[in-house]
Design a protein around this motif. Structure first.
Motif, PDB file in Angstrom:
ATOM      1  N   VAL A  21      -7.954  -3.542  -8.989  1.00  0.00           N
ATOM      2  CA  VAL A  21      -7.571  -4.881  -8.545  1.00  0.00           C
ATOM      3  C   VAL A  21      -8.799  -5.695  -8.158  1.00  0.00           C
ATOM      4  CG1 VAL A  21      -6.284  -6.187  -6.791  1.00  0.00           C
ATOM      5  CG2 VAL A  21      -5.333  -4.068  -7.713  1.00  0.00           C
ATOM      6  N   CYS A  23      -4.943 -11.920  -5.221  1.00  0.00           N
ATOM      7  CA  CYS A  23      -5.696 -10.963  -6.032  1.00  0.00           C
ATOM      8  C   CYS A  23      -5.074 -10.895  -7.415  1.00  0.00           C
ATOM      9  CB  CYS A  23      -5.701  -9.581  -5.378  1.00  0.00           C
ATOM     10  SG  CYS A  23      -4.068  -8.811  -5.285  1.00  0.00           S
ATOM     11  N   GLN A  24      -5.732 -10.202  -8.311  1.00  0.00           N
ATOM     12  CA  GLN A  24      -5.183  -9.997  -9.645  1.00  0.00           C
ATOM     13  C   GLN A  24      -5.663  -8.662 -10.195  1.00  0.00           C
ATOM     14  OE1 GLN A  24      -6.557 -13.173 -12.169  1.00  0.00           O
ATOM     15  NE2 GLN A  24      -8.706 -12.799 -11.739  1.00  0.00           N
ATOM     16  N   PHE A  84       2.543  -5.700  -7.755  1.00  0.00           N
ATOM     17  CA  PHE A  84       2.270  -5.443  -9.162  1.00  0.00           C
ATOM     18  C   PHE A  84       3.120  -4.312  -9.748  1.00  0.00           C
ATOM     19  CE2 PHE A  84      -1.965  -7.279  -7.900  1.00  0.00           C
ATOM     20  CZ  PHE A  84      -1.849  -8.428  -8.674  1.00  0.00           C
TER      21      PHE A  84
END
Length: 217
Positions: A15, A85-86, A123
């Motif tokens: 992440v 975040c991604q 996620f």
């Protein structure tokens, strides 16, 4: 090399959590009337446990470090920091491929369990791991070597094959934690590490595709 068990760091490996972490640090310093370090300096805060960042890296007295920790956690866990975040493209696919190949997966992160759960649920990735090797919420377990100890102990209880174990991370703390247990470490170059840290790893992964090759996937 074909590994039987893979330990995965989270921040900087799976992440890209830097935006939310920077946001939470800036909020903490501003709230407490402290100077806000430049972003380049805050990059060094990515990886170490928070008590280390506030106490050792920044040199705050225990009372101030504890206050910083409380303000940071409030912002990160309940103020939206964790959600900022991604995922790094392609890495979760590798975690899934590793599981499908019959190998054990565990997290090995110095992020506290609560933060991991927020990100993991957002996620939908928590069920990819046999063990959530995290720092404890009370920070009694936060050093990478202790997180790795916990992860390995829990995997052993599940009957995982630990004969060929590797830790995938991005910072020197991942290297140090792996060395304490005599296991290999691969650092990924898309994270928050630097050239001197990379030099300490057993191998470097340039891309997720390269990491797949290193893992024998």
């Amino acid at each position: 090399m074909t590994y039987t068990t893979v330990l995965w760091d989270l921040d900087g490996t799976i992440v890209d959590s830097a935006p939310g972490i920077f946001e939470s640090f800036i909020h903490t310093f501003t709230t407490l009337g402290l100077p806000v370090p430049p972003v380049d300096e805050m990059r060094s805060f990515m990886g170490p446990p928070l008590p280390v960042t506030f106490g050792e890296i920044l040199g705050f007295e225990p009372a101030l470090a504890a206050e910083c920790l409380n303000v940071y956690r409030e912002k990160y866990l309940r103020g939206g920091g964790a959600q900022n975040c991604q995922l790094f493209p392609g890495v979760v696919d590798l975690v899934e491929r590793n599981r499908d190949a019959g190998r054990a997966n565990s997290l090995a992160t110095s992020k506290g369990l609560s933060g991991v759960e927020v990100i993991g649920e957002m996620f939908g990735i928590l069920d990819l791991f046999d063990v959530l090797g995290t720092a404890s919420n009370d920070q009694t377990r936060s050093a990478k070597k202790d997180v790795v100890t916990y992860a390995l102990d829990e995997l052993q209880k599940q009957g995982a094959d630990l004969t060929r174990t590797v830790l995938i991370g991005d910072r020197i703390h991942d290297v140090e934690g792996a060395r304490e247990h005599g296991i290999d470490v691969i650092l990924v170059k898309w994270g928050y590490g630097n050239q001197s840290e990379w030099a300490e790893a057993d191998a470097l992964a340039e891309t997720p595709e390269h990491l797949a090759e290193l893992l024998g996937l």
